[in-house]
Write a protein that holds these residues in place. Structure first.
Motif, short mmCIF file in Angstrom:
data_model
loop_
_atom_site.label_atom_id
_atom_site.label_comp_id
_atom_site.label_asym_id
_atom_site.label_seq_id
_atom_site.Cartn_x
_atom_site.Cartn_y
_atom_site.Cartn_z
N TRP A 57 50.23 -24.66 23.50
CA TRP A 57 49.85 -23.29 23.88
C TRP A 57 48.63 -22.83 23.09
N TRP B 214 44.50 -21.80 24.21
CA TRP B 214 43.78 -20.59 23.81
C TRP B 214 42.48 -20.91 23.08
N TYR C 66 33.75 -15.44 35.08
CA TYR C 66 34.61 -14.34 34.68
C TYR C 66 33.86 -13.04 34.41
N SER D 283 42.02 -22.14 39.22
CA SER D 283 43.37 -21.99 38.67
C SER D 283 43.70 -22.95 37.53
N VAL E 245 43.14 -23.29 34.22
CA VAL E 245 43.69 -22.82 32.96
C VAL E 245 45.05 -22.16 33.16
N THR E 246 45.12 -21.33 34.19
CA THR E 246 46.39 -20.67 34.50
C THR E 246 47.49 -21.70 34.68
N LEU F 3 48.79 -23.03 31.36
CA LEU F 3 49.68 -22.06 30.71
C LEU F 3 51.03 -22.06 31.42
N THR G 71 53.56 -14.97 30.88
CA THR G 71 52.51 -15.99 31.01
C THR G 71 51.23 -15.36 31.58
N TRP H 191 47.45 -14.89 29.78
CA TRP H 191 46.17 -15.20 30.41
C TRP H 191 45.25 -13.98 30.36
N THR H 192 45.84 -12.82 30.63
CA THR H 192 45.08 -11.57 30.59
C THR H 192 44.48 -11.32 29.21
#
Lengths: 242, 242
Positions: B89, B93, B111, B129, B131-132, B135, B186, B190-191
């Motif tokens: 995790w 990041w 972004y 998608s 990276v999402t 996670l 999750t 990401w946010t």
DNA sequence: TGTACATCAGTGAACGCGCGTTCACTGATGTAC
DNA sequence: TGTACATCAGTGAACGCGCGTTCACTGATGTAC
């Protein structure tokens, strides 16, 4: 005041309004001196009597945007009774999002990709802190109301940053002794809030979150809970409710 | 393969490379057909043999950026033993941040503020998608390893969004039954991650956080703890450690 | 109050650039017999 | 293998725009006596 001075002020205001309108409808890239001259029925050269160039106009708009956002949020937050800390916190989150949705280009101007070739001058720093200040204030009020002494420790690697923030907090007349973990939780809240708003404006929730109003409210609640949770004694005294 | 076809492929690659370089050094605004023609010692018109116009080039770069980011993060994450969930995790990041710092303009392209006049086509959705997905995978692994049945409830207002996300998760072969609160944690992670990176790139931590590496690590740890905390039984079984 | 002079807003033209895209054409490469 | 034809890469020029900024000048407004 002479008629000339009055006309001067009036035209300058009209120029800034026109710039604001162009920014709102076309974004920062739509901010062109010649276009503004057309909007105002005036020769391009005339604008240089009122403004030193495009950069000064951008600076004015950047400051304007920060102030508009801060003022909007401040007003909304001021409508909530002082003691209802969680509602005040929520109001800040929700209002920032709403302002951003209603002022997409202004939001992007301040929090989006830097405008190429434009470097924001020092005078834009102070107005930028409006929202952060509000979050800090609520956090500080929470500490005053329920905190005492002990709390989670903050990482040593951020000690320097924390003392910088503490100095800033003092400079704005808030309680100094809030624990580092609480300060960090406040910064984290700000990070998440702007993350959520930025991703929504960028259309990055297309495959996941559509009810963004509910989402931001959830984030706000969770971040408030996290803020409270940093106050160790508070946690011990009352658990996680309210 | 004929010499002509080979030359064609080679030139197309050179064109994309030149575009990538311009993007990296000048940002999306620096991506100009005539400039690329100059970079490649060719007439502007020649480029239209390889690409339908500026928009197609942008699309290629958008996809490229998403894939470069995802690939970089995937590779870093793959280097961590599967069972060390928190380290996996954290790695995501940290690597996202490092990629963003090393590819500022690419990051802003995907972004940041949408490029004026350019609408990203459907083909950019899938690569977005990466990276999402990672996670989600770690989160799913955590659920498989330690979760069971009961967990915090998720707000009803987000039920629809949660089932959309669940469908997406299934489509990528992950466990379906993870609780809503965990899925939301999750998405929240990401946010916050993209919020932190975006604010750092925008210089918005100037008065507060300077040790951004330590800050992102703190956020990652906190978000992992929050993720674990959504698994009710896990919390009951072992408290907040690890 | 009236005149002489100073101030300054706005014009019109220019400077020196830039851009994306199209298109008739040339000349080299590739293909079919 | 050699020739005739087709394909296609790249040129050069043009179309139709746009931009920020400067500057000599005109004519209206303001000021001092």
């Amino acid at each position: 005041m002479t008629a000339r001075a009055e006309a001067r002020d009036a035209f300058r205001r009209r120029l800034i309004d026109a710039a604001y309108t162009r920014l709102a409808t076309e974004g920062a890239a739509g901010l062109r001196m010649r276009q503004l001259a057309r909007d105002l029925n005036v020769t391009p050269g005339a604008l240089y009597r009122y403004v030193s160039g495009r950069d000064e106009l951008l600076t004015i708009l950047v400051i304007d945007a920060y102030e508009s956002l801060a003022e909007t949020v401040r007003r909304a937050e001021a409508g909530v009774p002082r003691t209802e800390l969680e509602r005040r916190w929520l109001t800040v989150w929700v209002t920032v999002r709403e302002w951003a949705l209603a002022h997409r280009n202004e939001y992007q101007l301040i929090y989006g990709t830097p405008v190429p070739g434009y470097e924001a001058p020092a005078e834009t720093i102070a107005p930028a802190s409006g929202v952060t200040l509000l979050l800090a204030q609520i956090s500080s009020d929470l500490w005053t109301a329920r905190g005492n002494g002990a709390a989670d420790p903050a990482p040593v690697s951020l000690a320097e940053d924390l003392s910088r923030i503490a100095a800033w907090v003092v400079a704005h007349g808030m309680s100094v002794d809030a624990p580092g973990a609480m300060v960090l939780a406040t910064v984290e809240a700000w990070t998440t809030l702007l993350g959520a708003v930025g991703l929504e404006l960028g259309g990055h929730f297309r495959g996941s979150i559509h009810n963004n109003a509910a989402y931001i409210e959830l984030l706000a609640r969770r971040s408030y809970a996290a803020l409270r949770a940093t106050i160790l004694n508070d946690r011990v005294r009352e658990g996680a409710d309210v």
